[in-house]
Scaffold this motif. Structure first.
Motif, PDB file in Angstrom:
ATOM      1  N   LEU A 160     -74.658 -15.582 -31.266  1.00  0.00           N
ATOM      2  CA  LEU A 160     -73.414 -15.552 -32.018  1.00  0.00           C
ATOM      3  C   LEU A 160     -73.847 -14.317 -33.073  1.00  0.00           C
ATOM      4  CD1 LEU A 160     -73.418 -19.112 -32.972  1.00  0.00           C
ATOM      5  CD2 LEU A 160     -71.907 -18.320 -31.033  1.00  0.00           C
ATOM      6  N   PHE A 161     -72.817 -13.545 -33.020  1.00  0.00           N
ATOM      7  CA  PHE A 161     -72.659 -12.362 -34.097  1.00  0.00           C
ATOM      8  C   PHE A 161     -71.651 -12.441 -34.900  1.00  0.00           C
ATOM      9  CE2 PHE A 161     -75.051 -11.162 -30.204  1.00  0.00           C
ATOM     10  CZ  PHE A 161     -76.270 -10.718 -30.575  1.00  0.00           C
ATOM     11  N   TYR A 162     -71.814 -12.970 -36.075  1.00  0.00           N
ATOM     12  CA  TYR A 162     -70.986 -13.294 -37.203  1.00  0.00           C
ATOM     13  C   TYR A 162     -70.788 -11.964 -38.135  1.00  0.00           C
ATOM     14  CZ  TYR A 162     -68.568 -15.278 -41.250  1.00  0.00           C
ATOM     15  OH  TYR A 162     -67.773 -15.503 -42.337  1.00  0.00           O
ATOM     16  N   THR A 163     -69.299 -11.620 -38.492  1.00  0.00           N
ATOM     17  CA  THR A 163     -69.192 -10.439 -39.596  1.00  0.00           C
ATOM     18  C   THR A 163     -68.308 -11.071 -40.695  1.00  0.00           C
ATOM     19  OG1 THR A 163     -69.021  -9.255 -37.390  1.00  0.00           O
ATOM     20  CG2 THR A 163     -68.330  -8.161 -39.557  1.00  0.00           C
ATOM     21  N   SER A 164     -68.799 -10.612 -41.890  1.00  0.00           N
ATOM     22  CA  SER A 164     -67.925 -10.615 -42.846  1.00  0.00           C
ATOM     23  C   SER A 164     -66.900  -9.397 -43.004  1.00  0.00           C
ATOM     24  CB  SER A 164     -68.764 -11.055 -44.060  1.00  0.00           C
ATOM     25  OG  SER A 164     -68.327 -10.578 -45.320  1.00  0.00           O
ATOM     26  N   GLY A 165     -66.128  -9.789 -44.053  1.00  0.00           N
ATOM     27  CA  GLY A 165     -65.102  -8.643 -44.326  1.00  0.00           C
ATOM     28  C   GLY A 165     -65.450  -7.696 -45.028  1.00  0.00           C
ATOM     29  N   ARG A 166     -66.702  -7.569 -45.283  1.00  0.00           N
ATOM     30  CA  ARG A 166     -67.264  -6.622 -46.485  1.00  0.00           C
ATOM     31  C   ARG A 166     -67.548  -5.552 -45.529  1.00  0.00           C
ATOM     32  NH1 ARG A 166     -71.503  -4.373 -48.660  1.00  0.00           N
ATOM     33  NH2 ARG A 166     -73.077  -5.765 -47.330  1.00  0.00           N
ATOM     34  N   THR A 167     -68.169  -5.874 -44.303  1.00  0.00           N
ATOM     35  CA  THR A 167     -68.766  -4.640 -43.546  1.00  0.00           C
ATOM     36  C   THR A 167     -67.742  -3.538 -43.243  1.00  0.00           C
ATOM     37  OG1 THR A 167     -69.854  -6.573 -42.273  1.00  0.00           O
ATOM     38  CG2 THR A 167     -69.919  -4.557 -41.127  1.00  0.00           C
ATOM     39  N   SER A 168     -68.524  -2.284 -43.321  1.00  0.00           N
ATOM     40  CA  SER A 168     -67.683  -1.342 -43.212  1.00  0.00           C
ATOM     41  C   SER A 168     -67.261  -0.891 -41.771  1.00  0.00           C
ATOM     42  CB  SER A 168     -68.541   0.080 -43.611  1.00  0.00           C
ATOM     43  OG  SER A 168     -69.592   0.317 -42.500  1.00  0.00           O
ATOM     44  N   ASN A 169     -66.131   0.055 -41.409  1.00  0.00           N
ATOM     45  CA  ASN A 169     -65.703   0.174 -40.075  1.00  0.00           C
ATOM     46  C   ASN A 169     -66.893   0.752 -39.352  1.00  0.00           C
ATOM     47  OD1 ASN A 169     -63.105  -0.222 -40.298  1.00  0.00           O
ATOM     48  ND2 ASN A 169     -62.578   1.622 -41.271  1.00  0.00           N
ATOM     49  N   GLU A 170     -67.798   1.698 -39.738  1.00  0.00           N
ATOM     50  CA  GLU A 170     -68.865   2.313 -38.889  1.00  0.00           C
ATOM     51  C   GLU A 170     -70.005   1.055 -38.552  1.00  0.00           C
ATOM     52  OE1 GLU A 170     -66.761   5.367 -41.207  1.00  0.00           O
ATOM     53  OE2 GLU A 170     -67.804   3.470 -41.823  1.00  0.00           O
ATOM     54  N   ALA A 171     -70.404   0.346 -39.494  1.00  0.00           N
ATOM     55  CA  ALA A 171     -71.052  -0.882 -39.185  1.00  0.00           C
ATOM     56  C   ALA A 171     -70.432  -1.747 -38.209  1.00  0.00           C
ATOM     57  CB  ALA A 171     -71.536  -1.551 -40.398  1.00  0.00           C
ATOM     58  N   PHE A 182     -75.178  -5.848 -25.198  1.00  0.00           N
ATOM     59  CA  PHE A 182     -76.048  -7.200 -24.999  1.00  0.00           C
ATOM     60  C   PHE A 182     -75.564  -8.176 -23.932  1.00  0.00           C
ATOM     61  CE2 PHE A 182     -77.452 -11.379 -26.495  1.00  0.00           C
ATOM     62  CZ  PHE A 182     -78.993 -11.112 -26.025  1.00  0.00           C
ATOM     63  N   GLY A 183     -74.237  -8.178 -23.867  1.00  0.00           N
ATOM     64  CA  GLY A 183     -73.362  -9.183 -23.097  1.00  0.00           C
ATOM     65  C   GLY A 183     -72.622 -10.230 -23.267  1.00  0.00           C
ATOM     66  N   THR A 184     -72.186 -10.369 -24.653  1.00  0.00           N
ATOM     67  CA  THR A 184     -71.209 -11.348 -25.080  1.00  0.00           C
ATOM     68  C   THR A 184     -70.253 -10.869 -26.025  1.00  0.00           C
ATOM     69  OG1 THR A 184     -71.381 -13.489 -26.209  1.00  0.00           O
ATOM     70  CG2 THR A 184     -72.557 -11.759 -27.386  1.00  0.00           C
ATOM     71  N   ASN A 185     -69.129 -11.605 -25.669  1.00  0.00           N
ATOM     72  CA  ASN A 185     -67.856 -11.430 -26.939  1.00  0.00           C
ATOM     73  C   ASN A 185     -68.158 -12.498 -28.007  1.00  0.00           C
ATOM     74  OD1 ASN A 185     -66.457  -9.124 -25.932  1.00  0.00           O
ATOM     75  ND2 ASN A 185     -65.827 -10.260 -24.035  1.00  0.00           N
ATOM     76  N   ASN A 186     -69.225 -13.068 -28.047  1.00  0.00           N
ATOM     77  CA  ASN A 186     -69.290 -14.254 -29.379  1.00  0.00           C
ATOM     78  C   ASN A 186     -69.351 -13.360 -30.453  1.00  0.00           C
ATOM     79  OD1 ASN A 186     -69.369 -16.213 -27.585  1.00  0.00           O
ATOM     80  ND2 ASN A 186     -71.578 -16.417 -27.579  1.00  0.00           N
ATOM     81  N   LEU A 187     -68.039 -13.083 -31.190  1.00  0.00           N
ATOM     82  CA  LEU A 187     -68.000 -12.266 -32.154  1.00  0.00           C
ATOM     83  C   LEU A 187     -66.961 -12.926 -33.186  1.00  0.00           C
ATOM     84  CD1 LEU A 187     -67.890  -8.683 -30.643  1.00  0.00           C
ATOM     85  CD2 LEU A 187     -69.353  -9.134 -32.462  1.00  0.00           C
ATOM     86  N   PRO A 188     -67.507 -13.958 -33.660  1.00  0.00           N
ATOM     87  CA  PRO A 188     -66.595 -14.551 -34.837  1.00  0.00           C
ATOM     88  C   PRO A 188     -66.618 -13.982 -35.964  1.00  0.00           C
ATOM     89  CG  PRO A 188     -68.944 -15.793 -34.589  1.00  0.00           C
ATOM     90  CD  PRO A 188     -68.874 -14.962 -33.404  1.00  0.00           C
ATOM     91  N   ASP A 189     -65.701 -14.221 -36.772  1.00  0.00           N
ATOM     92  CA  ASP A 189     -65.780 -13.495 -38.083  1.00  0.00           C
ATOM     93  C   ASP A 189     -64.880 -14.148 -39.114  1.00  0.00           C
ATOM     94  OD1 ASP A 189     -62.998 -12.920 -37.067  1.00  0.00           O
ATOM     95  OD2 ASP A 189     -62.658 -10.957 -38.153  1.00  0.00           O
ATOM     96  N   CYS A 190     -64.678 -13.698 -40.409  1.00  0.00           N
ATOM     97  CA  CYS A 190     -64.177 -14.439 -41.574  1.00  0.00           C
ATOM     98  C   CYS A 190     -62.632 -14.515 -41.216  1.00  0.00           C
ATOM     99  CB  CYS A 190     -64.743 -13.765 -42.873  1.00  0.00           C
ATOM    100  SG  CYS A 190     -64.207 -11.880 -42.942  1.00  0.00           S
ATOM    101  N   LEU A 460     -77.853 -17.225 -34.345  1.00  0.00           N
ATOM    102  CA  LEU A 460     -76.784 -16.978 -35.160  1.00  0.00           C
ATOM    103  C   LEU A 460     -77.366 -15.469 -35.978  1.00  0.00           C
ATOM    104  CD1 LEU A 460     -74.140 -17.202 -36.736  1.00  0.00           C
ATOM    105  CD2 LEU A 460     -75.246 -18.775 -38.340  1.00  0.00           C
ATOM    106  N   PHE A 461     -76.473 -14.588 -35.822  1.00  0.00           N
ATOM    107  CA  PHE A 461     -76.797 -13.342 -36.570  1.00  0.00           C
ATOM    108  C   PHE A 461     -75.512 -13.244 -37.185  1.00  0.00           C
ATOM    109  CE2 PHE A 461     -79.492  -9.421 -36.873  1.00  0.00           C
ATOM    110  CZ  PHE A 461     -78.409  -8.552 -37.669  1.00  0.00           C
ATOM    111  N   ALA A 462     -75.871 -13.192 -38.803  1.00  0.00           N
ATOM    112  CA  ALA A 462     -74.502 -12.800 -39.671  1.00  0.00           C
ATOM    113  C   ALA A 462     -74.586 -11.860 -40.467  1.00  0.00           C
ATOM    114  CB  ALA A 462     -74.551 -13.973 -40.736  1.00  0.00           C
ATOM    115  N   MET A 463     -73.631 -10.828 -40.035  1.00  0.00           N
ATOM    116  CA  MET A 463     -73.614  -9.483 -40.957  1.00  0.00           C
ATOM    117  C   MET A 463     -72.695  -9.881 -42.159  1.00  0.00           C
ATOM    118  SD  MET A 463     -74.294  -6.399 -40.954  1.00  0.00           S
ATOM    119  CE  MET A 463     -74.958  -5.894 -39.082  1.00  0.00           C
ATOM    120  N   GLY A 464     -73.432 -10.237 -43.202  1.00  0.00           N
ATOM    121  CA  GLY A 464     -72.923 -10.461 -44.363  1.00  0.00           C
ATOM    122  C   GLY A 464     -72.218 -11.804 -44.230  1.00  0.00           C
TER     123      GLY A 464
END
Length: 756
Positions: A160-171, A182-190, A460-464
């Protein structure tokens, strides 16, 4: 001079209560801003930092996503934005010595406020399996650990690759690229937890899941309806836009279960007269019962249909679809049912109708008060119906305005952070990078928690962000996360999520918005998209909190190299070296970003295209704007129960707690309070100042309890109550979600009260 962080958690067992205030901002906001900034940064750093917030040559505030005009004030920030900046630019530090002194069990027993007050994390930290505390780990070893866990999975969909709203466009672009390679669409976000309902409704009805207005449109509207939103705390700079609209003759209707000081009167701290007297904003306050908004807008639509000459027949004929079915359904709206659902009076609704009919240019703004119910998507569709009836989309000074929360949450979605990506986006991504992206839908936030709970997800990998603090059903969520083999959090500061871990855990410290970002090719900038579709650069100006920090793009690029290895032909090292190369690729994948680098270099940035706004073209399945007709719903509450909404205090941004006060609501020194209408309290035997346990009721029969809340008699709508999150997230069932969007129904929680 900056102060040290608190050594112990403050006592919160006796919050003080005074009458709620009736004006926002003014001198108290200035005083509180300077106090918090001085405590965290000291005087010199405060001046150096705050004067760069939201400036064309500065950095984007890490708080909310409200846009800036072309002409900026010297102090282009609000009180809560200054708090966000102060906490990021703080001189306080969390070093490996801190973790050595605080085992995990100690950190887990601390409040979110205490954790956040400790300061910036300075080095990567690792919690080995079976260890009782975090320890420092070299970056190279941290990426090796991630690679070990990810490559050992039976399927990429176990990550699971989670993203917070603080993450920049580039990141964000790199993060979704890595996940799909890597092979997944598991991109949950805030977004899954806030404005997913808005996107779901708007994509169906107008063809794009974003608002259709600009800041200038607000300034020139005849009528602005603010529904389910508290801008005085959550988007304070919006008050300046509302003030300007009032100065040109606009009327404002607010629709909310609680009266909010910011919509009563705004004391603009930018002007002497504003600080002394202020501007009354509300022309009409509709104190609606929680969840009654769909019923209200449905009746208003019926009344517009019945008024002679009130509909824009040419617009309806040329640009819409489904009008006949909608009109037939709307005409069935019933006054008695609507008054029951809303708690409003007939004269109040008739006055709102008169204001709508008198307006040629109407904007409807909304936030979580509309998006976090079972019937949220249907409610927002009904809002769109009202605007379509009078041609108020694609007209200057009119349109839909979902007010986004975190500063780049909208940009992250634009960059492809979405578990259900459009085929056209994946086709463009694959063509650009020579990869084959998965086509199956991934997990959103709720489904991610369910997958962890059921053993279907293991990393679970959380970007912010603060995943544990932001999500519902706290006990279920924490138990699910503890089943993971690895949890990884990219963070600037400590939060609750670092204390609830998988078998192994990593904390990867990153640069903040305020920090200089220097890579091999030189100083970098990143970009963000605001709530109204403007994209602009953000450049930090402070020396990073530690030489051991990596930027978010660098973290993603190095992780990708460690995990994908030579099998990937994507130039990850080049992307880390020079962010302009990322923007070049974005420009070839995502429509609207053509010539991205040159346009991002403009001081004012650039506006993304929006077909309904720009051309009155609606890219829906019908090729037109769609009227919709759904059955009216509203929550039914058993006798002896109330309907609870979770909300923020004024000393809070999302799950970040800046302090223990809620100044506008008159509450100080504690957060475990529940606001109840005095008449409801009398009927339930809840004395002001007494203590109660909140127990939610849901069809699964599971007892969910939030103990020890002080009762505050407060002018909420009858039958309704309110309390702060994340303390009350424990009451929100994981399976209680909005239809279509699957957003947690955090604004519709049936509760009973039991003695504490």
């Amino acid at each position: 001079m900056a102060t040290k962080p608190p050594a112990g958690d403050p006592v919160q067992d006796a919050p003080q209560v005074a009458p709620p205030q009736h004006a926002a901002a003014g001198l108290p906001a200035i005083g509180h801003t300077l106090k918090i900034a001085q405590q965290q940064m000291g005087l010199t750093r405060t001046a150096r930092t705050l004067l760069k917030v939201n400036q064309k040559d500065g950095f984007d505030c890490p708080g909310c996503a409200w846009p800036e005009g072309d002409k900026r004030h010297t102090a282009e920030f609000c009180e809560n934005g200054a708090k966000a900046v102060a906490e990021e630019a703080t001189l306080r530090r969390v070093t490996p010595d801190f973790f050595a002194a605080h085992p995990l069990v100690d950190l887990a027993g601390r409040s979110g406020y205490w954790l956040g007050q400790q300061g910036r994390i300075t080095e990567p930290m690792y919690l080995p399996e079976g260890a009782d505390r975090y320890e420092a780990v070299p970056w190279e070893r941290a990426f090796e650990i991630i690679a070990e866990e990810l490559t050992a999975l039976d399927s990429p969909d176990e990550a699971l690759f989670y993203t917070s709203g603080r993450t920049s466009n580039e990141a964000a672009f790199l993060f979704q690229l890595f996940a799909r390679e890597f092979g997944t669409n598991n991109l949950p976000d805030c977004s899954n937890m806030c404005h997913e309902s808005s996107g779901s409704a708007l994509n169906e009805t107008i063809g794009i899941g974003k608002g259709s207005v600009s800041l200038e449109d607000l300034h020139h509207a005849d009528l602005i309806i603010v529904a389910g939103q508290n801008p005085g705390t959550n988007h304070p700079r919006m008050l300046s836009a509302l003030e300007k609209a009032k100065s040109t003759g606009a009327k404002i209707i607010s629709v909310n279960p609680l009266p909010e000081a910011g919509l009563e009167r705004f004391k603009n701290p930018q002007t002497p007269l504003g600080m002394l007297k202020g501007t009354a904003l509300n022309d009409l306050f509709l104190q609606i019962r929680i969840g009654g908004d769909q019923a209200l807008f449905r009746l208003l639509n019926k009344l517009v249909l019945e008024a002679d000459g009130a509909t824009d027949e040419e617009f309806i004929r040329e640009h819409t679809h489904g009008y006949e079915e909608f009109a037939a359904t709307a005409k069935e709206a019933d006054w008695a049912d609507t008054l029951t659902a809303t708690g409003l009076t007939r004269p109040e609704i008739e006055r709102a109708l008169a204001m709508i009919l008198a307006s040629q240019r109407t904007i409807v703004c909304w936030a979580m008060g509309l998006t976090q119910h079972k019937h949220s998507v249907a409610t927002i569709r009904e809002v769109v119906n009202l605007l379509l009836l009078r041609g108020n989309i694609g007209r200057p000074g009119a349109g839909v305005c979902p007010v986004r929360g975190h500063s780049n949450v909208q940009g992250d979605r634009t960059m492809g952070i979405f578990e259900r990506p459009a085929p056209a986006f994946l086709d463009a991504l694959d063509k650009e990078f020579g990869i084959t992206s998965p086509r199956g839908h991934g997990y959103d936030v709720v489904r991610s928690i369910q997958a962890l709970r059921d053993g279907k997800a293991k990393v679970l990998f959380a970007m912010g962000g603060n995943f544990v603090g932001a999500t519902p059903d706290t006990e279920v969520t924490e138990a699910a996360i503890r089943r993971a083999s690895l949890t990884v959090h990219v963070s600037t500061k400590l939060n609750r999520s670092h204390t609830v871990t998988g078998r192994r855990a990593l904390i990867l410290p990153t640069l903040g918005r305020t920090d200089k970002d220097v890579q091999a090719s030189g100083k970098q900038f990143v970009t963000v998209e605001d709530s109204m579709g403007m994209v602009h650069a953000s450049r930090g100006n402070l020396t990073p909190a530690s030489p051991h920090l990596l930027s978010e793009p660098a973290i993603v690029a190095r992780m990708a190299r460690a995990v994908l290895g030579r099998a990937s032909s994507t130039p990850w090292e080049e992307f880390e070296r020079d962010y302009a190369t990322i923007r070049d690729r974005i420009s070839r994948v995502i429509p609207g970003f053509e010539d991205f680098n040159a346009r991002a270099a403009r001081p004012e940035g650039f506006r993304l295209p929006h077909a309904p706004r720009d051309e009155r073209r609606f890219p829906t399945t019908t090729g037109k704007a769609n009227f919709t007709a759904a059955p009216v719903e509203y929550p039914k509450v058993p006798e002896g129960r109330l309907l609870l909404q979770t909300l923020r205090s004024h000393d809070q941004y999302n799950t970040t707690i800046y302090g223990l006060d809620d100044r506008y609501r008159g509450i100080t020194g504690g957060r475990r309070v529940v606001m109840v209408n005095p008449q409801d309290a009398a009927e339930l035997g809840l004395a002001d100042g007494s203590y109660t346990d909140l127990v939610s009721e849901w069809r699964d029969g599971v007892e969910r309890r939030a103990p020890g809340f002080r009762v505050v008699h407060y002018p909420t709508a009858r039958g309704c109550a309110a309390a702060y999150y994340p303390e009350t997230n424990v009451l929100v069932p994981l399976d209680s979600t909005a239809d279509t969007s699957n957003t947690p129904a955090s604004k519709s929680v049936v509760v009973r009260f039991e003695p504490a």
